[in-house]
Design an enzyme around this catalytic site. Structure first.
Site, PDB file in Angstrom:
ATOM      1  CG  ASN A 180      -4.418   7.711  -4.709  1.00 42.59           C
ATOM      2  OD1 ASN A 180      -4.255   8.672  -5.454  1.00 42.59           O
ATOM      3  ND2 ASN A 180      -3.494   6.757  -4.543  1.00 42.59           N
TER       4      ASN A 180
ATOM      5  CG  ASP B  32      -6.196  20.421   2.107  1.00 49.08           C
ATOM      6  OD1 ASP B  32      -6.722  19.393   1.648  1.00 49.08           O
ATOM      7  OD2 ASP B  32      -5.156  20.923   1.655  1.00 49.08           O
TER       8      ASP B  32
ATOM      9  CG  PHE C 281       1.718  10.387   2.046  1.00 49.34           C
ATOM     10  CD1 PHE C 281       0.816   9.343   2.080  1.00 49.34           C
ATOM     11  CD2 PHE C 281       1.517  11.465   2.899  1.00 49.34           C
ATOM     12  CE1 PHE C 281      -0.266   9.378   2.945  1.00 49.34           C
ATOM     13  CE2 PHE C 281       0.443  11.500   3.767  1.00 49.34           C
ATOM     14  CZ  PHE C 281      -0.456  10.454   3.786  1.00 49.34           C
TER      15      PHE C 281
ATOM     16  CG  ASP D 185      -2.772  18.714  -5.514  1.00 46.16           C
ATOM     17  OD1 ASP D 185      -1.869  17.868  -5.707  1.00 46.16           O
ATOM     18  OD2 ASP D 185      -2.568  19.802  -4.954  1.00 46.16           O
TER      19      ASP D 185
END
Length: 772
Positions: free
Chosen positions: A588, A606, A692, A696
Site C-alpha cells: 500500500n 516497478d 501481500f 493494483d
C-alpha cells in the site's frame, strides 16, 4: 578462306566473355574459369545469367535485412511529428539545429531556475506543472512562415503583457525572419502573434528597447553589410527602417546605457584578422540614435572561440554593476552562455572578468531541450522585483546533419569495400584489369583515347599489380582454416557495424527520445519505485536509465525493508533521487500521499521493468489527454463466473481489456492517492497486506467506482524487459501462486464493493495507433 588473327585487345575481350570496361567482376562458379559457357567464344553469349549481379543482390538483401532489424530494435515505432495534422511544413531537420525557447526566473539575475521549478500550472494542457521549453518550432502556426527552429529571444514588457521577439528560421526560404509571441501569465504560456520583420536578407538577434516613448528594434542583418535600426509604427507587427546606425556588418549587437553613455557590444568577423566567434568590439554614442564611434582598442577581444567574446544576450545593470553575456563556442557553436562583470568601461579602456552564471546545466544530454547547447539569454527585472529570463537551447550539436551524412557515407563506402573483399576471398568475385586494353593497335590508337600516351605504361603496370594482388590474396587465404574463419567473422562484424551506422546516420534522426507536447505545452512527472535491499542492483540500472527521460522531474524510491542506500553516492542520476523509508513493509505504500511531490502526474513503475523513454513519454501524453484515467502498459481482462485472473494473452484473445496494472502506469496522485487512503478503503488495504498482493487491482476498483465513464487506457510499448527474470529476488516468481492470490483478491473485492465495476474497452481505439 584465311582468317585474320585477332588483335591482343580483341582476344582479351573474347577470353573474358564481355570486357567493355576496365574492371570486370565475375562470379566464379568453378575453378576452371569465370563463365561456365562461352559458346564458340562469341562475345555476349554463353555467360547466361549474370552471377556477379546475383552476388551483389544477395549481399544487398542481407544488408537490408540487417538494417531493418537494427531499425526495428533501435528506433521508436511511432515517429515524432510535432505538426502532424496541422498542414504546416515546419520543424524540418536543420543543420543549424532545433533551437527552442525556455523561461527562467528568480530573485536575482544570478539565481535563476527553470520555469518548472516555480510549479506554475496550466489546466488547458494538463500541464501540472508547465515545463520548458515554452516555445518551439511547432508553436509557429503560420502556413506562410513555417519554422525549423526559434532562437535569440528578446523580451519586451508592456503592462500586463509580455512580448517575445525571436529569430524564426523559415522552412521554405531557409532565411531568418523576426517573429513575435505574447504571454498574459508572466511567461508561463505563449501564443504566436505573427511576423514582425521580414527582409530580403537573413535577420536574427532582434534586440528590442524603448527610448523616449518610442519602441525600437535593432536586429542583426550582417548579410546586408550594416547595422540598422527599426521603429514600431503599430506595435508589435508593423515597423519601419529608421536609420543605419553603423555601416559595418556587425553581428549580435546589444545596446546598454551605462554612466550616461550608450554602448554597443558587437562583433565584426569581416574585420581583417578577426577570429570568428572570438572577436568583440565596443561602440559609444550619446543616444541610441547615434552618432556612434569605435572604442579606441577595438577589437577589445580577439582570441579563441571559447572566450565568450560574441554577444549572448542583453547586457544589464544590477546593483550598480554592468554585466554582459557572451557565447562559448569552443566545443560547438553556441555551446553555452558565459557571464562577465564589466569592471572598467570608458572610451579608452575596457576590463571585464568572468562570474558564475548561476544556471545549472541539465545532465540529460540530448534528452533535455537545452542539454547540448544554450547560447542566448535576455534577463530583465519585473515590477515585482523578481527577475525573468528568456533562454534558447538545443538538444543537438552544430552541423549535426552534415556530420551524420558524412559518417553514413563513409560507412557505406566501407561496407562496399568489405563486400568486394569477401567476394575476392571466396573466389566469387574477381577484379580483372585486362592488360590488352592498354596495348596500341596497328594504327597506333589505344582503347583509352582519353589517356595521355606517356601514362599508358604506368596504368598497365598498376593494372597488372592489382591483378596479381587479387590472385595472391585469394591463394594465400584458406577460408576453411581457423584463420580464414576468424577473418570472415571479423569482416562480418565490421559489416554489421557499418550497416548500423549507415541506417542510424541517414534514418536515425537526432538520437533523442523527445517529449510529446499536449496543447502546445510540456510538463513533468514524478516516478515512484517500490523496492528493498535485495533488489538494489535493479534499482541502480532503473535510476540511471529513467532519470535521462525528458519529462522525469524526480525519482522517489519507496524503501520497504533493509538499510536504505545513499542517493548522493549510490546512483548515477540526472534528476534528484529521494529515498522514502517506510516503517512497515506494505504494498500500500506505493500509493501513499506524499506532500513533497510537486507534480500531479505520477508514473508508478516497478523497479524490474525496463522500457524506452519514448514509450514512457507516449504514455505521459496519453495520460495528459485524459488525466482522470489510469494509463499504463500492461492490460488485463477480468471476467468469467467465477472471476479469474488471467494474463495479457487472454485480453488479446478476447480483444479487449478492463484493467491496467499499476506496475507501469500513470495516475493523478492528488485524486487517486487520497481515494486509496480514504476510510472507505480500510478493508481493501487490509486485504492487500494480508495477501501481500493486489494493490493494483484495488486501485482499478477505486477508479472504476468513481466514474461512469472510462477509467483505464492502454498504451502499447515498443518493448519491455522484466529484469527480475535474471534475479532470485523477484516478488512473483511463482506465477501460478501469484495468479491464485490475485483471483482470490478479485472475489473478495467484488464482494466488498458490490460486483465488478470494470468496463471492457477495445484495443486500437486511438487514432494514433498507440494502443494496438
Amino acid at each position: 578462306m584465311k582468317v585474320k588473327p585477332a588483335s591482343p585487345r580483341v582476344s582479351a575481350a573474347i577470353d573474358l566473355c564481355d570486357m567493355t570496361v576496365k574492371c570486370r567482376c565475375r562470379w566464379r562458379w568453378t575453378s576452371d574459369g569465370l563463365c561456365l559457357k562461352c559458346h564458340d567464344k562469341l562475345q555476349l553469349r554463353g555467360c547466361g545469367l549474370s552471377s556477379t549481379l546475383l552476388f551483389f543482390l544477395s549481399s544487398l538483401l542481407l544488408f537490408s535485412a540487417l538494417g531493418i532489424l537494427f531499425a526495428w530494435l533501435a528506433f521508436p515505432p511511432f515517429q515524432h511529428r510535432p505538426l502532424d495534422g496541422k498542414g504546416i511544413a515546419g520543424c524540418q531537420p536543420d543543420n543549424e539545429g532545433s533551437w527552442a525557447i525556455g523561461v527562467y526566473s528568480g530573485k536575482s539575475p544570478f539565481s535563476l531556475e527553470p520555469l518548472e521549478m516555480e510549479n506554475v500550472r496550466s489546466d488547458n494542457g494538463a500541464a501540472w506543472p508547465v515545463a520548458n521549453p515554452v516555445f518551439t518550432c511547432a508553436s509557429v502556426l503560420d502556413r506562410s512562415y513555417p519554422s525549423n527552429f526559434v532562437a535569440d529571444p528578446f523580451l519586451y514588457i508592456q503592462g500586463a503583457k509580455m512580448y517575445m521577439f525571436f529569430e524564426l528560421k523559415n522552412s521554405i526560404t531557409k532565411q531568418g525572419d523576426i517573429g513575435v509571441a505574447e504571454s498574459t501569465d508572466n511567461g508561463a504560456t505563449w501564443s504566436y502573434v505573427g511576423i514582425a520583420l521580414d527582409e530580403e536578407w537573413h535577420l536574427s538577434y532582434p534586440f528590442i528597447f524603448e527610448y523616449h516613448g518610442e519602441i525600437y528594434m535593432m536586429p542583426e542583418g550582417s548579410k546586408k553589410g550594416d547595422l540598422r535600426l527599426y521603429k514600431a509604427l503599430d506595435f508589435p507587427l508593423q515597423w519601419k527602417m529608421e536609420k543605419v546606425l553603423i555601416h559595418k556588418p556587425l553581428v549580435d549587437a546589444s545596446i546598454v546605457e551605462y554612466k550616461g553613455q550608450y554602448w554597443i557590444f558587437a562583433s565584426d568577423f569581416k574585420r581583417f584578422g578577426a577570429q570568428k566567434n572570438g572577436e568583440l568590439e565596443i561602440w559609444c554614442a550619446p543616444t541610441p540614435l547615434g552618432p556612434w564611434h569605435q572604442h579606441r582598442d577595438n577589437p577589445v577581444v580577439n582570441g579563441g572561440k571559447s572566450l565568450g567574446a560574441r554577444s549572448g544576450g542583453r547586457p544589464f545593470v544590477w546593483e550598480g554593476n554592468l554585466y554582459r553575456f557572451g557565447q562559448d563556442c569552443g566545443d560547438s557553436y553556441g555551446r553555452r552562455v558565459r557571464a562577465f562583470h564589466v569592471i572598467t568601461l570608458t572610451e579608452d579602456e575596457f576590463v571585464e572578468v568572468e562570474v558564475p552564471l548561476g544556471i545549472e546545466e541539465s545532465k540529460k544530454g540530448r534528452y533535455a531541450w537545452n542539454g547540448l547547447r544554450y547560447h542566448h539569454m535576455d534577463v530583465q527585472q519585473l515590477p515585482s522585483g523578481n527577475w525573468i529570463a528568456l533562454m534558447d537551447g538545443d538538444r543537438v550539436p552544430s552541423s549535426h546533419l552534415s556530420v551524420q551524412y558524412t559518417l553514413g557515407s563513409a560507412a557505406l563506402l566501407i561496407l562496399l569495400v568489405l563486400n568486394i573483399l569477401v567476394g575476392i576471398l571466396f573466389g566469387c568475385v574477381r577484379c580483372v584489369f585486362p592488360s590488352g586494353y592498354m596495348l596500341p593497335s596497328k594504327r597506333g590508337d589505344t582503347s583509352l583515347p582519353w589517356t595521355p600516351p606517356q601514362l599508358l605504361p604506368k596504368i598497365h603496370k598498376a593494372a597488372m599489380r592489382l591483378n596479381r594482388s587479387c590472385s595472391i590474396l585469394r591463394g594465400r587465404m584458406r577460408m576453411r582454416s581457423c584463420m580464414g574463419f576468424l577473418l570472415l567473422l571479423v569482416i562480418f562484424i565490421l559489416c554489421v557495424c557499418a550497416v548500423c551506422m549507415v541506417v542510424n546516420s541517414f534514418f536515425g534522426g537526432n538520437g533523442a527520445e523527445e517529449p510529446y507536447p499536449y496543447e502546445g505545452q510540456f510538463s513533468q512527472f514524478t516516478m515512484i519505485a517500490m523496492t528493498y535491499e535485495a533488489r538494489l542492483w535493479n534499482l541502480k540500472i532503473y535510476v540511471k536509465h529513467y532519470s535521462r527521460c525528458a519529462s522525469v522531474r524526480e525519482i522517489v524510491v519507496v524503501w520497504n525493508k533493509g538499510q536504505p542506500p545513499d542517493p548522493q553516492t549510490e546512483f548515477d542520476s540526472a534528476v534528484p533521487v529521494r529515498i522514502r523509508v517506510e516503517p512497515v513493509n506494505s504494498l500500500n505504500n506505493r500509493f501513499k500521499p506524499d506532500p513533497l511531490i510537486k507534480t500531479r502526474a505520477i508514473f508508478e513503475l516497478d523497479d524490474d521493468i525496463m522500457m524506452t523513454c519514448d514509450d514512457v513519454e507516449r504514455g505521459f501524453k496519453a495520460w495528459r489527454e485524459n488525466s482522470d484515467r489510469l494509463v499504463g502498459f500492461y492490460p488485463r481482462l477480468i471476467d468469467g463466473n467465477p472471476l479469474k485472473y488471467r494474463n495479457e494473452r487472454y485480453a488479446r484473445h478476447r480483444k479487449g481489456y478492463n484493467m491496467i496494472l499499476t506496475g507501469a502506469a500513470f495516475v493523478d496522485s492528488e485524486v487517486a492517492f487520497s481515494r486509496y487512503w480514504s476510510k472507505e478503503m480500510d478493508t481493501g488495504r487490509a486485504l492487500v497486506d494480508e495477501l501481500f498482493n493486489c494493490e493494483d487491482i484495488l486501485m482499478n476498483f477505486i477508479l472504476a467506482n468513481a466514474t461512469s465513464g472510462r477509467a483505464v487506457e492502454y498504451v502499447h510499448p515498443a518493448w519491455a524487459i522484466d529484469t527480475s527474470k535474471f534475479s532470485s529476488s523477484a516478488i512473483s516468481r511463482d506465477t501460478q501462486g501469484h495468479y491464485n492470490k490475485r483471483t482470490q483478491c478479485l472475489l473478495r473485492f467484488s464482494q466488498l464493493y458490490g460486483g465488478v465495476p470494470l468496463k471492457k474497452w477495445e484495443f486500437n481505439s486511438r487514432n494514433d495507433g498507440w494502443d494496438s
